[in-house]
Design a protein around this motif. Sequence first.
Motif, PDB file in Angstrom:
ATOM      1  N   GLY A  15       1.411 -10.804  -9.222  1.00 20.48           N
ATOM      2  CA  GLY A  15       0.455 -11.790  -8.712  1.00 20.48           C
ATOM      3  C   GLY A  15      -0.590 -12.139  -9.750  1.00 20.48           C
ATOM      4  N   ARG A  34      -7.394  -7.497  -1.101  1.00 26.06           N
ATOM      5  CA  ARG A  34      -8.448  -6.692  -0.470  1.00 26.06           C
ATOM      6  C   ARG A  34      -9.607  -6.416  -1.412  1.00 26.06           C
ATOM      7  NH1 ARG A  34      -4.356  -2.006   0.936  1.00 26.06           N
ATOM      8  NH2 ARG A  34      -3.886  -2.622  -1.210  1.00 26.06           N
ATOM      9  N   LEU A  61      -3.815  -8.110   4.427  1.00 26.20           N
ATOM     10  CA  LEU A  61      -2.717  -8.862   5.060  1.00 26.20           C
ATOM     11  C   LEU A  61      -1.889  -8.021   6.041  1.00 26.20           C
ATOM     12  CD1 LEU A  61      -1.704 -11.048   1.994  1.00 26.20           C
ATOM     13  CD2 LEU A  61      -2.861 -11.816   4.070  1.00 26.20           C
ATOM     14  N   GLY A  89       2.327  -7.009  -1.902  1.00 24.44           N
ATOM     15  CA  GLY A  89       3.303  -6.057  -1.382  1.00 24.44           C
ATOM     16  C   GLY A  89       2.979  -4.652  -1.809  1.00 24.44           C
ATOM     17  N   LEU A 110       2.757  -6.476   6.321  1.00 19.93           N
ATOM     18  CA  LEU A 110       2.471  -6.939   4.953  1.00 19.93           C
ATOM     19  C   LEU A 110       3.664  -7.686   4.348  1.00 19.93           C
ATOM     20  CD1 LEU A 110       0.607  -6.934   2.438  1.00 19.93           C
ATOM     21  CD2 LEU A 110       1.606  -4.721   1.820  1.00 19.93           C
ATOM     22  N   SER A 138      10.518 -11.578  -3.304  1.00 22.07           N
ATOM     23  CA  SER A 138      11.423 -10.625  -2.657  1.00 22.07           C
ATOM     24  C   SER A 138      11.730  -9.540  -3.690  1.00 22.07           C
ATOM     25  CB  SER A 138      12.673 -11.377  -2.178  1.00 22.07           C
ATOM     26  OG  SER A 138      13.621 -10.520  -1.641  1.00 22.07           O
ATOM     27  N   SER A 139      12.990  -9.181  -3.857  1.00 18.35           N
ATOM     28  CA  SER A 139      13.353  -8.111  -4.804  1.00 18.35           C
ATOM     29  C   SER A 139      14.876  -8.069  -4.927  1.00 18.35           C
ATOM     30  CB  SER A 139      12.854  -6.770  -4.252  1.00 18.35           C
ATOM     31  OG  SER A 139      13.413  -5.695  -4.966  1.00 18.35           O
ATOM     32  N   TYR A 149      12.202  -0.991   3.021  1.00 18.50           N
ATOM     33  CA  TYR A 149      11.679  -1.944   2.019  1.00 18.50           C
ATOM     34  C   TYR A 149      12.733  -3.009   1.715  1.00 18.50           C
ATOM     35  CZ  TYR A 149       9.978  -3.741  -2.466  1.00 18.50           C
ATOM     36  OH  TYR A 149       9.551  -4.567  -3.484  1.00 18.50           O
ATOM     37  N   GLY A 180      13.971  -7.140 -10.613  1.00 16.82           N
ATOM     38  CA  GLY A 180      14.310  -5.714 -10.635  1.00 16.82           C
ATOM     39  C   GLY A 180      13.017  -4.947 -10.902  1.00 16.82           C
ATOM     40  N   PHE A 181      13.122  -3.843 -11.635  1.00 17.50           N
ATOM     41  CA  PHE A 181      11.923  -3.039 -11.930  1.00 17.50           C
ATOM     42  C   PHE A 181      10.954  -3.809 -12.842  1.00 17.50           C
ATOM     43  CE2 PHE A 181      14.915   0.372 -10.863  1.00 17.50           C
ATOM     44  CZ  PHE A 181      14.135   1.122 -10.000  1.00 17.50           C
ATOM     45  N   THR A 184       4.204  -2.698 -13.286  1.00 22.50           N
ATOM     46  CA  THR A 184       2.992  -3.103 -12.565  1.00 22.50           C
ATOM     47  C   THR A 184       2.374  -1.831 -11.981  1.00 22.50           C
ATOM     48  OG1 THR A 184       4.107  -3.323 -10.434  1.00 22.50           O
ATOM     49  CG2 THR A 184       4.133  -5.280 -11.845  1.00 22.50           C
TER      50      THR A 184
HETATM   51  N1  LIG Z   1       7.025  -3.901  -9.491  1.00 18.92           N
HETATM   52  C1  LIG Z   1       8.300  -3.978  -9.176  1.00 18.92           C
HETATM   53  O1  LIG Z   1       9.158  -3.269  -9.755  1.00 18.92           O
HETATM   54  C2  LIG Z   1       8.755  -4.946  -8.114  1.00 18.92           C
HETATM   55  C3  LIG Z   1      10.121  -5.227  -8.045  1.00 18.92           C
HETATM   56  C4  LIG Z   1      10.578  -6.123  -7.106  1.00 18.92           C
HETATM   57  C5  LIG Z   1       9.687  -6.738  -6.245  1.00 18.92           C
HETATM   58  N2  LIG Z   1       8.371  -6.436  -6.313  1.00 18.92           N
HETATM   59  C6  LIG Z   1       7.460  -7.118  -5.369  1.00 18.92           C
HETATM   60  O2  LIG Z   1       6.514  -7.858  -6.114  1.00 18.92           O
HETATM   61  C7  LIG Z   1       5.331  -8.048  -5.352  1.00 18.92           C
HETATM   62  C8  LIG Z   1       4.121  -7.695  -6.200  1.00 18.92           C
HETATM   63  O3  LIG Z   1       4.213  -6.337  -6.558  1.00 18.92           O
HETATM   64  P1  LIG Z   1       3.615  -5.745  -7.904  1.00 18.92           P
HETATM   65  O4  LIG Z   1       4.703  -4.979  -8.543  1.00 18.92           O
HETATM   66  O5  LIG Z   1       2.910  -6.781  -8.661  1.00 18.92           O
HETATM   67  O6  LIG Z   1       2.609  -4.673  -7.256  1.00 18.92           O
HETATM   68  P2  LIG Z   1       1.130  -4.213  -7.633  1.00 18.92           P
HETATM   69  O7  LIG Z   1       0.906  -4.244  -9.106  1.00 18.92           O
HETATM   70  O8  LIG Z   1       0.930  -2.931  -6.914  1.00 18.92           O
HETATM   71  O9  LIG Z   1       0.217  -5.354  -6.954  1.00 18.92           O
HETATM   72  C9  LIG Z   1       0.222  -5.507  -5.560  1.00 18.92           C
HETATM   73  C10 LIG Z   1      -0.747  -6.603  -5.147  1.00 18.92           C
HETATM   74  O10 LIG Z   1      -0.659  -6.752  -3.717  1.00 18.92           O
HETATM   75  C11 LIG Z   1      -1.958  -6.663  -3.151  1.00 18.92           C
HETATM   76  N3  LIG Z   1      -1.896  -6.026  -1.837  1.00 18.92           N
HETATM   77  C12 LIG Z   1      -1.327  -4.827  -1.524  1.00 18.92           C
HETATM   78  N4  LIG Z   1      -1.533  -4.524  -0.222  1.00 18.92           N
HETATM   79  C13 LIG Z   1      -2.238  -5.572   0.288  1.00 18.92           C
HETATM   80  C14 LIG Z   1      -2.774  -5.849   1.572  1.00 18.92           C
HETATM   81  N5  LIG Z   1      -2.628  -4.983   2.593  1.00 18.92           N
HETATM   82  N6  LIG Z   1      -3.435  -7.008   1.771  1.00 18.92           N
HETATM   83  C15 LIG Z   1      -3.607  -7.880   0.737  1.00 18.92           C
HETATM   84  N7  LIG Z   1      -3.135  -7.671  -0.498  1.00 18.92           N
HETATM   85  C16 LIG Z   1      -2.467  -6.534  -0.724  1.00 18.92           C
HETATM   86  C17 LIG Z   1      -2.770  -5.813  -4.132  1.00 18.92           C
HETATM   87  O11 LIG Z   1      -4.137  -6.179  -4.068  1.00 18.92           O
HETATM   88  P3  LIG Z   1      -5.327  -5.282  -3.438  1.00 18.92           P
HETATM   89  O12 LIG Z   1      -4.983  -3.839  -3.644  1.00 18.92           O
HETATM   90  O13 LIG Z   1      -6.544  -5.758  -4.172  1.00 18.92           O
HETATM   91  O14 LIG Z   1      -5.365  -5.680  -1.991  1.00 18.92           O
HETATM   92  C18 LIG Z   1      -2.183  -6.253  -5.479  1.00 18.92           C
HETATM   93  O15 LIG Z   1      -2.849  -7.401  -5.941  1.00 18.92           O
HETATM   94  C19 LIG Z   1       5.491  -7.158  -4.108  1.00 18.92           C
HETATM   95  O16 LIG Z   1       5.850  -7.959  -3.008  1.00 18.92           O
HETATM   96  C20 LIG Z   1       6.630  -6.217  -4.477  1.00 18.92           C
HETATM   97  O17 LIG Z   1       7.326  -5.784  -3.345  1.00 18.92           O
HETATM   98  C21 LIG Z   1       7.873  -5.561  -7.237  1.00 18.92           C
END
Ligand SMILES: NC(=O)c1ccc[n+]([C@@H]2O[C@H](COP(=O)([O-])OP(=O)(O)OC[C@H]3O[C@@H](n4cnc5c(N)ncnc54)[C@H](OP(=O)(O)O)[C@@H]3O)[C@@H](O)[C@H]2O)c1
Length: 252
Positions: A15, A34, A61, A89, A110, A138-139, A149, A180-181, A184
Motif C-alpha cells: 500500500g 489505523r 477496517l 490486510g 478485514l 489478493s494473493s 487466508y 507471491g512473497f 513487507t
Molecule cells: N507481503 C506478502 O508476501 C503478500 C503476498 C500476497 C498478498 N499480500 C497482501 O497484500 C496486502 C498488503 O500487505 P503487505 O504485505 O503490504 O502488508 P503490511 O506491510 O503488513 O501492510 C499492511 C497494511 O494494512 C493496514 N492494515 C492492517 N490491518 C488493518 C485494519 N484492521 N484496518 C485498516 N488497515 C489495516 C496496515 O496499516 P495500519 O497498521 O496502520 O492500520 C498496513 O498499512 C494484504 O492484503 C496482503 O494480504 C501480501
Amino acid sequence: MSRRALITGPTAGIGNAYARELAKRGYDLTLVARDTAKMEAIATQLRSKHRIDVDVITADLTTVEGVANTVNAVTDTTKRVDLLINNAGASLAGWFGTTDIADEDRQLDLLVRAPMHLMDAAIKTMAGRGGGQIINVSSVAAFTPRGVYSAHKAWLLNISEWANVHYADVNISVMALCPGFVRTEFHQRGDMDVSGVPKWMWLKADKLVKTSLKDLEKGKSVSIPTIRYKVLSVLARYLPKGLVTRAAKRGR
Ligand SMILES: NC(=O)c1ccc[n+]([C@@H]2O[C@H](COP(=O)([O-])OP(=O)(O)OC[C@H]3O[C@@H](n4cnc5c(N)ncnc54)[C@H](OP(=O)(O)O)[C@@H]3O)[C@@H](O)[C@H]2O)c1
C-alpha cells in the motif's frame, strides 16, 4: 483534471508503494489505515514532494464504523475517487480450527467484508459517472487451498474476475493483484516464520506495483507479477486439486 486514488493500508508494504508511485504520477490520494501519525507523516512528505492533495482517514477496517467512514470517502462527490485500491490486510497466526473464532471474524471483516463494501460503493458511484478503476490485492494463495487466508483471497479473486467483465460496459475495470512473497511488514506482523522461503521467491513491492498498474491499463482482470509466479499459478489452477492441496499444506 487531477485523478484521486483511495488506498487502504498505505502505512507499510504494498500500500505504501502504491501511495508513492501514484503520487509520483500526480494522483491526489486518500489514505486509510489505523496509524494516524504514520499516515500524516506520509501525507506531509507526498504533499511537499509532488504538490498533490492528500487526505487521511483513520479507520480500523475490521469495524463497521471504520468501513462506513471509508465508504463515505469513496462516494464523496467533492473528492471523486477514480481508483480504489483494496489493499489493507493481515494474517492471523495459527490454523483455522485452533484459533479464536472472534479473531477469525475480524480477519473475515478485514479481508472480505471491508473490500466488499468499498467495491460496492465504488461501483455504484463510478457507474453513474462514466467509469473508474478498482484494484483488489489478493494473493497467489488464492489459487491453492491453504486455509482461511487463501479462502478469503480466493473470494476477492473470483469477484474481481466477474466484475471486470460484468461492468466493462460502464467503463469500470476491476483487477485482482495476486502477488507471491513480497518483502513487507506482513510476515513479521503475522508472526510467520519465512526463513525457509528461498530468495528467488521474494518480490519487491515497488516493482510489483508498477507491473500491476501496467496490467490495469491493459484491462486485465488478474495481475500475477513475474513469470515464475505465473507458472506456479497455472500449475496450481490445473494440476489435480488433491495434489496441490497436499503440496500447499504447510501454508496458511
Ligand atoms: N507481503 C506478502 O508476501 C503478500 C503476498 C500476497 C498478498 N499480500 C497482501 O497484500 C496486502 C498488503 O500487505 P503487505 O504485505 O503490504 O502488508 P503490511 O506491510 O503488513 O501492510 C499492511 C497494511 O494494512 C493496514 N492494515 C492492517 N490491518 C488493518 C485494519 N484492521 N484496518 C485498516 N488497515 C489495516 C496496515 O496499516 P495500519 O497498521 O496502520 O492500520 C498496513 O498499512 C494484504 O492484503 C496482503 O494480504 C501480501
